[in-house]
Write an enzyme that holds these catalytic residues in place. Sequence first.
Site, PDB file in Angstrom:
ATOM      1  N   HIS A 160       0.852  -1.197   0.000  1.00 32.82           N
ATOM      2  CA  HIS A 160       0.000   0.000   0.000  1.00 32.82           C
ATOM      3  C   HIS A 160       0.884   1.242   0.000  1.00 32.82           C
ATOM      4  CE1 HIS A 160      -3.467   2.491   0.656  1.00 32.82           C
ATOM      5  NE2 HIS A 160      -2.889   3.045   1.706  1.00 32.82           N
ATOM      6  N   ASP A 162       1.002   5.130  -0.230  1.00 33.21           N
ATOM      7  CA  ASP A 162       0.281   6.410  -0.176  1.00 33.21           C
ATOM      8  C   ASP A 162       1.040   7.460  -0.973  1.00 33.21           C
ATOM      9  OD1 ASP A 162      -1.846   5.723   1.732  1.00 33.21           O
ATOM     10  OD2 ASP A 162      -0.195   5.476   3.159  1.00 33.21           O
ATOM     11  N   ASP A 274      -7.964   1.402   2.068  1.00 32.59           N
ATOM     12  CA  ASP A 274      -7.605   2.341   3.135  1.00 32.59           C
ATOM     13  C   ASP A 274      -8.533   3.545   3.320  1.00 32.59           C
ATOM     14  OD1 ASP A 274      -6.042   2.981   5.320  1.00 32.59           O
ATOM     15  OD2 ASP A 274      -4.538   4.076   4.174  1.00 32.59           O
ATOM     16  N   ASP A 412       1.560  -1.244   4.446  1.00 35.31           N
ATOM     17  CA  ASP A 412       2.039   0.035   3.913  1.00 35.31           C
ATOM     18  C   ASP A 412       3.510  -0.068   3.491  1.00 35.31           C
ATOM     19  OD1 ASP A 412      -0.421   0.827   4.711  1.00 35.31           O
ATOM     20  OD2 ASP A 412       0.242   2.289   6.202  1.00 35.31           O
ATOM     21  N   HIS A 553      -6.360   9.446  -0.208  1.00 35.97           N
ATOM     22  CA  HIS A 553      -7.032   9.405   1.094  1.00 35.97           C
ATOM     23  C   HIS A 553      -6.207   9.958   2.260  1.00 35.97           C
ATOM     24  CE1 HIS A 553      -5.156   5.417   0.402  1.00 35.97           C
ATOM     25  NE2 HIS A 553      -4.765   5.575   1.647  1.00 35.97           N
TER      26      HIS A 553
END
Length: 1159
Positions: A160, A162, A274, A412, A553
């Site tokens: 994941h 970001d 998420d 993550d 997000h």
Amino acid sequence: MFRMARVYARRLIPYLLVIILFILLSWFFSFQLEEDAAQKRQISYLRNRVAELKSKVREYEQDETPRESKQGAYSFAEAESRRFYDKPQLGANHGIDRCNFASKHLKSSAELQTVELYGNISFKNENGGVWKQGFDIKYTDSSDFTPSRPLEVFVVPHSHNDPGWIKTYEQYFADQTKNILNNIVEKLEVDVKRKFIWAEISYFSMWWKQASQSLRDRMLKLIKNGQVELVTGGWVMEDEANTHVYAMVDQMIEGNNWIMDHLGIKSSTAWSIDPFGQSPTVAYLRKRMGFTDMLIQRTHYEVKKVLSQQKKLEFMWKQNWESEDGKNDIFCHMMPFYSYDIPHTCGPDPKICCQFDFARLPPTKYSCPWKVAPTLITDGTVAKRAEVLVDQYKKKASLFRSNVLLIPLGDDFRYDNPGEFDKQFTNYEKLFLYINSNKGLNVNIRWGVLSDYFKKVHERMENSQFPKLSGDFYTYADRDSHYWSGYYTSRPFYKKLDRVLESRLRSAEVLFSLANFLPSPHNAAIDLWKASDSGLLGKLTAARRNLGLFQHHDGITGTAKDPVVIDYGRKLLQAIQNADEVIAASAEYLLLSSEPPSTSKPSSFNALILDEARKSHDSLPEGFVIPVRSLATGALYPLVFYNSLGFQRQQVVSVLVDSPNVKILCHTGSIIESQITPKWSSIEPTSPIAFQSNVYELWFRINIHPLSLSRYFLLPLHTSDVTGAATRSTLFTLRTEKNVDMNFEAHGFTIQPVDPKEFQLSNYQYILHFGDNGLLTGITDRNTLERSKVMLNFVTYGTSSAKDKSGAYLFLPDGPAKSVPSLSPTVVVEKGPVMSRVTVQLQNVIHTVRLFNSPGIDGHAISISNLVDIRILSNRELAMRVDGTELMRKPDGSLKHTFYTDLNGFQMQARHFYSKLPLQANFYPMPTKMVIDSPKGTSRLTLHSAQSLGTGMTSSGEVDIILDRRLMQDDNRGLFQGVKDNKVTPNDFWLVLEKFADSFNPSTKDASDYTLYPTVLSQHANLALNSPMLTLLPKSVWTGISEKDVAGMVGYKSQSSGYLPCDVNVLSFRTMKLESKQALLILHRQGHSCKPSSFGELSPTNCSLANGHINLKSVFHSKNSLQFTEYSLNGITPLNSEISESSVNLDSCQINTYQVKLN
Ligand SMILES: [Zn+2]
């Protein structure tokens, strides 16, 4: 021939209207014979209607006579004596009788409604054992898993990433993401059975750009053979609460088309692990983009529990308006446990699952909080370990119906070093080998991508074997009473900046595409349109990507670290500047194309600028002050206005001038009524309001066709020349502070005393009543003369004194809100023929309420602006309180404890107040509107919002809108900081009070316990607020044009015939390929109420309903022949062959996409 017919048809219109008028008058008189109270109201509607039609006749009569210059015909005295504008000129509002969609679509046929789930769950937060928020899962090995129906397990490695959170997008890429993607290639090439999924195209495209051709080829091979799957393929994994449908669609188009252009493939499964709560809008958009399956994770733990118990974690997600055929239903998998990390994905017991996260094999930077670390899988341990793991798998599988199991394996920024890949792959491969060779386990296990899992589920079961579900998953709680309703407002300055960018980018897209379809005017610089990074399409692309990035997000949610927020801010500002440049150049191009060559100067496409700019990402926009005093007498200063929406707008606009001695002309040379007000110098609520010398606001009404540019002219006047001059506002000062510069008379303004107890503002539609603190206390609808108690106030929330406190994500208040002391605030009232306003300086907020004397949408709305500054507060959240409880009172005296908020500016969701839940659970996202609807449906108060904020209903029925939050601590969700970077933040609203007769047909019912349909007027108000009219100014003043030449310099009118129907919005018109002149035309037909309000049936925008029928050619007037093909919403898949005759039908609530191509 056709043109002649049209001219005749046009001439006939006045006579037809007179006939209708006659019929209505007959009705009117027949009604007048009866004394029934309900009918009286109907009569008042008819009376309005008659007046509208009369004015319509007048309008047509005017249109038929050629316009001469009317300079001077409209005198100063005349302007002042006309307190209110003429009756709104409502357009050809026919077709309302065909409208019954809303009343038939107030609840879907789905057996599961999330509103009912929340209503039925008791929210006891009971301890479920090892699965703390769940229950003890039982299964019968011998019967549940058999050789004929074994458990099919897909272990799906993922990472994941970001695009900005603790580090910036670029920092993450350099430190981790680049390595992860490199490692994927290296480690998956080792064995064709190894797989991996990737979601964020912002990162993937960045990697691709810097990768060598051979590395790209190797990655492409892995993708083509199914080892690597790009899931969702959006630019980011978007937030679903604060985002607006425009940006959501745009970031998907950007990501999906990047994939198609570079890799030649399309994604069909979506992965949203998420985002903090999940929206059905996303489900709809995915389906319209051709996706068949989707996965969600963050939903309330009690919802997960109940759906697990009923084996309903997989369902067909259905929109509330959707009809039986279910063509927009999409298969959705909800993950059952607390998190998407490995401890919470192998089964119910995190202590065990953590032992199967081999990245935590010591020595490592990771550890298991449950204090049992993983051990290496060896020939000696594999049997025992496999047994333990399979038990978890079988328990998890028991929550689903298909005996197919999805086991995500990642976290993550995982897999950022090659060793981690080796640990996971080699240990799991040993387990796979053991499990698959022990047939008695009845388990087949392998690496998988997301679509492998869904494919197997669909092989085993039909979609009809799964339940249908409608509704949303807000407000999310991950544990205890930790509701994630704080992020609905966190960093509101940037939520506002995001909305500004959305409107600018959309405006730029529409204008650029219109220009791109026009032949080159006067051999103007065609090079401008060439596709290069520095060209206009390059600028648009960069703006799209920066907007897309912020939809992440941790972007628009306001949940990133301070330096990351600054990085986002800079990118948003750059994107706004790009969009502004495209707007200015496209406007100039279009204006030249519609102008007689003699008046047009050779252009460098650098002649226009927008009338406002920002010095930095964290500053407020500053308006350009037109140097009237340095203009020669008689010089014409052109003002260009741009309406990016698909309906006609009559609206009040303002520009800044350095002299009050001006007048405004429209393109026919007629004088436009205008008003001069002081410009307040104070921009911070903490410093006193003062008059800014030599800067004035000039307000006037303009009228612009849909998707068009209109040109007006400003003329400087000698002080002695009053013909048509702007009227100075009359000022009323209720209360001022000592140090406030109130020397208005020196600036030519008249001051009058005002009764401090109560004062009023009024326009054609409303009389507003204010208390002595300057805040709204009531609204009188001038059509019905009913006064409604609607009160505005400001309150603050503190944070809990317990260990867990409010932070960027969580709202953990210390109880109900407290009033902000508003003793003797400074109150200034200004009145005039175009605009009236009251400005109140309260603690931490400058609050302004405006009324426009306008026949357009803005004349039907009460404009509210708050300039918020809470930088001196500590652990406080400031809210605007809307008290409409009187409207919500039922006949028995009890309160209707339900209100409505929008989801993504796309649909409405009912919000019931739950006293069983804490205060913070009753707060919801409000991207664009909040509605309270009276129990009988006779009054509707809508707060339209120009930014995403959180809103909630209190136990006593008021609605609070959280404007800003300042929180001094972390809330333990990984951010490790509070929210202390508050800015002076503007937020803007339009409040609309609509009145409905209670005697109308029940078939016009437009609200239920599940959803609500706004009126067309309300839809238009929302669009108008969120897509403000744009003003362009010349960089240098034009010379050599006389006042006489002005007539005919209309601007650019996009349509030759036929406006868009009232309920169809141009969501975007987005150029995809420059050379081949291809653009996506994205149309949203909005579902709307059919209840006629006291404002009339539809909307004062000259639109009509057409049952969804549109002739696309008539929408975009072009001399060239255009070709239309319907496409999937992401512009990837053609759905049908070319549309002949360019005639299409749109269904209510649907978004349709057409590729427009120049033949
Ligand atoms: Zn994330």
